[in-house]
Design an enzyme around this catalytic site. Structure first.
Site, PDB file in Angstrom:
ATOM      1  N   SER A  23       1.088  -1.163   0.210  1.00 50.61           N
ATOM      2  CA  SER A  23       0.339  -0.407   0.163  1.00 50.61           C
ATOM      3  C   SER A  23       0.915   1.391   0.260  1.00 50.61           C
ATOM      4  CB  SER A  23      -0.890  -0.367   1.219  1.00 50.61           C
ATOM      5  OG  SER A  23      -1.792   0.852   0.961  1.00 50.61           O
TER       6      SER A  23
ATOM      7  N   ASP B 186      -3.090   6.426  -3.219  1.00 50.07           N
ATOM      8  CA  ASP B 186      -2.086   5.886  -2.315  1.00 50.07           C
ATOM      9  C   ASP B 186      -1.555   4.281  -3.562  1.00 50.07           C
ATOM     10  OD1 ASP B 186      -3.662   3.933  -1.464  1.00 50.07           O
ATOM     11  OD2 ASP B 186      -2.542   3.442   0.358  1.00 50.07           O
TER      12      ASP B 186
ATOM     13  N   GLU C 101     -11.350   6.406   7.390  1.00 53.49           N
ATOM     14  CA  GLU C 101     -10.571   6.413   8.122  1.00 53.49           C
ATOM     15  C   GLU C 101     -10.295   8.354   8.029  1.00 53.49           C
ATOM     16  OE1 GLU C 101      -8.246   2.951   9.958  1.00 53.49           O
ATOM     17  OE2 GLU C 101      -8.871   3.072   7.698  1.00 53.49           O
TER      18      GLU C 101
ATOM     19  N   ARG D  74       0.537   4.593  19.162  1.00 50.27           N
ATOM     20  CA  ARG D  74      -0.180   3.841  18.913  1.00 50.27           C
ATOM     21  C   ARG D  74       0.506   2.741  18.345  1.00 50.27           C
ATOM     22  NH1 ARG D  74      -2.302   3.338  14.813  1.00 50.27           N
ATOM     23  NH2 ARG D  74      -3.019   1.098  14.366  1.00 50.27           N
TER      24      ARG D  74
ATOM     25  N   GLY E 126       0.398  -0.786  13.011  1.00 50.35           N
ATOM     26  CA  GLY E 126       0.262  -2.423  11.971  1.00 50.35           C
ATOM     27  C   GLY E 126       0.989  -2.752  10.694  1.00 50.35           C
TER      28      GLY E 126
HETATM   29  C1  G16 Z   1      -3.720  -0.501   6.867  1.00 48.44           C
HETATM   30  C2  G16 Z   1      -5.200  -0.792   6.191  1.00 48.44           C
HETATM   31  C3  G16 Z   1      -5.475   1.117   7.160  1.00 48.44           C
HETATM   32  C4  G16 Z   1      -4.691   1.518   8.797  1.00 48.44           C
HETATM   33  C5  G16 Z   1      -3.788   1.864   7.271  1.00 48.44           C
HETATM   34  C6  G16 Z   1      -2.481   2.679   8.406  1.00 48.44           C
HETATM   35  O1  G16 Z   1      -3.608   0.748   5.002  1.00 48.44           O
HETATM   36  O2  G16 Z   1      -6.289  -1.389   5.827  1.00 48.44           O
HETATM   37  O3  G16 Z   1      -7.263   1.013   7.887  1.00 48.44           O
HETATM   38  O4  G16 Z   1      -5.672   2.948   8.735  1.00 48.44           O
HETATM   39  O5  G16 Z   1      -3.205   0.354   7.170  1.00 48.44           O
HETATM   40  O6  G16 Z   1      -2.898   1.078   9.690  1.00 48.44           O
HETATM   41  P1  G16 Z   1      -1.324   1.573  10.857  1.00 48.44           P
HETATM   42  O7  G16 Z   1      -1.711   2.623  11.752  1.00 48.44           O
HETATM   43  O8  G16 Z   1      -1.668   0.253  11.578  1.00 48.44           O
HETATM   44  O9  G16 Z   1       0.208   1.024  10.466  1.00 48.44           O
HETATM   45  P2  G16 Z   1      -3.777   0.622   3.677  1.00 48.44           P
HETATM   46  O10 G16 Z   1      -3.662   1.889   3.221  1.00 48.44           O
HETATM   47  O11 G16 Z   1      -1.714   0.455   4.062  1.00 48.44           O
HETATM   48  O12 G16 Z   1      -3.635  -0.925   3.619  1.00 48.44           O
END
Ligand code: G16
Length: 553
Positions: free
Chosen positions: A67, A281, A380, A505, A508
């Site tokens: 992503s 993105d 979000e 936080r 992830g």
């Molecule tokens: C993913 C998730 C989103 C999340 C983002 C950032 O987005 O699908 O729901 O907001 O990661 O997550 P974190 O703050 O845990 O790094 P994407 O666009 O990276 O697939």
């Protein structure tokens, strides 16, 4: 009865050895350096086959992408039959399988089959696609090895945006049913959304300036180009950041994450007062809008602003058309995370008067919560989201219960909107088209949209720490319970600022901890963000060079 092809699975497993790494199924699947993911991909091929067998041979998807992250990262997430994220209880199976020793892979598969009462004799159907990253082809190869070793029927769709993969999974699983979602091909995706966009734009009153679209030098760029012939001529678009041959350019100083976090336009992107910009993105599932005001200042319209626009419009039109479902007036609701700007939440609750739920970060949490409404709008702040319409809502708008021309027009508009929006998952391009259609219907410019509410100044920071897993949260991720004492220090800082809010936080998707702050003025907000970031760096395991702007405390 058929049983696990143990030798086949083990032999193939030895060709995809596990490195000395611990894998975690995070916010959006496994995400790591691409060259560490071979064994994970192989094993996710196996797991996708099991998941399909478990769900009566429904098609399961796998998307290979990292992503918004740079090219050296990659990842994989599994997609359930209606395009939703993998059911959370299966994340444990995924993590267990990914971390098993190579020789134990067949026995772990057997234990999952027992735990889930899976019959091996059921056929399995799996589809996979990838974005434009350099490690993608090899990783898809490992996934295919896994799916085939487990005897699954697997189709490789090649290069897709993440939302295209989700769309195809849903379309394949609903084909020939009353809920048929569309033709399960790339062209089917363009045609469904493109036709609805052309129909909905006949309501349009706004003549937009040329919209500049930033493709983040990722898969969204060529796919948006391929989409253009299906969109008619009501809006003119100009594409930027389309270089997918130089991998170092992916998401580099461009794309939705860069714009949102840096709160500025992408580099090499022509913007003057009056220009409208839109950033996708790297895998085209997030979108951020922006423009430059007459006084030259940059103004961003993020996921919160999109939710505000869509919620207010759907509520107004439902009321205008006196739309009634068997259960009464449609329940329109919004789902947000702790990153939502406080002003957007107040606007939704107090002005639009819709319920707003708060859930932890991750589309998987938002999507699930949104299913509880007749129209569940989830976004979000980072621009990732969509709208879910219940079957009852879609049926009611199609029945055209309205009487006056205004009511009939409102119902037709809402019906088109249900088709422009990709309900399978957040989709940057489909969301962009939906926003343009709503603005055009209202006769609004980006500037007018930006006046819905006044944002509280906010800022996000990233802090590199030795072990982000040492950070544990509660209360929809708004408070730290570990490291012990860290929340008290943050609270003491927040208390110094009017309308102050800050939380920390672990990400992830990246090996960092995220810091978010809000306060009454830009200056106070920045000071709060930099101080909290400094606290985390100095007292809770910051590593690498200490960013000079972090405040000592
Ligand atoms: C993913 C998730 C989103 C999340 C983002 C950032 O987005 O699908 O729901 O907001 O990661 O997550 P974190 O703050 O845990 O790094 P994407 O666009 O990276 O697939």
């Amino acid at each position: 009865m058929a049983s696990i092809p143990t030798e086949q699975v083990k032999d193939a497993s030895l060709k995809h050895p596990k490195p000395n790494t611990t894998f975690t199924y995070g916010t959006a699947g496994f995400r790591l350096k691409g060259d560490l993911l071979d064994s994970v991909m192989y094993r996710m091929g196996l797991l996708a086959v099991l998941r399909s067998k478990k769900l009566n041979s429904k098609v399961i998807g796998a998307m290979v992408t990292a992503s918004h992250n740079p090219d050296q990262d990659n990842g994989v997430k599994l997609v359930d039959p209606l395009g939703e994220m993998l059911e959370q209880s299966w994340e444990l199976h995924a993590t267990h399988l990914a971390n098993s020793a190579d020789v134990d892979v067949p026995s772990v598969l057997a234990s999952i089959c027992t735990a889930e009462s899976i019959s091996w004799s059921a056929p399995a159907h799996v589809v996979v696609a990838r974005d434009t990253r350099s490690t993608g082809p090899k990783l898809v190869g490992a996934f295919l090895d896994g799916a085939r070793a487990a005897g699954g029927d697997v189709t490789d769709y090649g290069v897709f945006t993440t939302p295209q993969l989700h769309y195809v999974v849903r379309a394949l699983n609903t084909k020939g049913t009353p809920e048929a979602y569309g033709v399960p091909t790339e062209e089917g995706y363009y045609k469904k959304i493109g036709d609805a966009f052309k129909r909905i734009m006949k309501f349009g009153k706004t003549k937009f300036p040329t919209i500049h679209v930033d493709g983040a030098n990722g898969v969204g760029a060529p796919k948006f180009k391929a989409f253009l012939p299906y969109l008619g001529d009501s809006v003119s678009f100009s594409a930027f950041n389309e270089d997918i041959t130089d991998f170092s350019k992916l998401n580099n100083k461009c794309g939705a994450d860069f714009v949102k976090v840096q709160q500025k336009q992408p580099e090499n992107f022509p913007m003057t007062p009056g220009t409208y910009g839109v950033s996708l993105d790297g895998d085209a599932d997030r979108v951020i809008f922006y423009f430059v005001k007459k006084d030259g200042t940059f103004r961003m319209l993020d996921g919160d602003t999109i939710a505000a626009l869509l919620a207010s419009t759907v509520s107004q039109l439902s009321q205008l058309a006196s739309l009634t479902l068997p259960s009464g007036s449609p329940r329109v609701g919004v789902v947000q995370t702790a990153y939502a700007n406080g002003a957007s939440t107040r606007y939704l609750r107090e002005t639009v008067r819709v319920p707003v739920s708060m859930v932890p970060t991750g589309v998987k949490h938002l999507h699930h919560e949104a299913e509880g409404f007749d129209v569940g709008i989830y976004f979000e702040a980072n621009g990732h989201g969509t709208v879910l319409f219940s079957e009852g809502f879609v049926k009611a708008v199609k029945e055209r219960g309205g009487k006056t021309p205004e009511q009939l027009a409102a119902l037709e508009f809402l019906e088109c909107l249900t088709d422009v929006i990709n309900q399978a998952v957040g989709d940057a391009i489909s969301d962009m088209l939906a926003v343009l259609a709503v603005l055009a219907y209202k006769g609004w410019s980006f500037e007018q949209w930006g006046e819905l509410y006044t944002e509280v100044p906010n800022r996000q920071e990233k802090v590199k720490v030795a072990n982000r897993l040492a950070f544990k949260t509660t209360n929809a991720e708004q408070e730290l319970v570990e490291p012990v004492g860290s929340q008290d220090r943050i609270n003491a800082e927040v208390a110094k600022y009017k309308n102050g809010r800050s939380f920390v936080r672990p990400s992830g998707t990246e090996d960092i901890v995220r810091v978010y702050a809000e306060a009454d003025t830009r200056e106070n907000c920045d000071k709060l963000a930099y101080t909290v970031a400094g606290i985390i760096f100095d007292h809770y395991g910051g590593v690498g060079d200490r960013p000079a702007h972090f405040v000592k405390n």
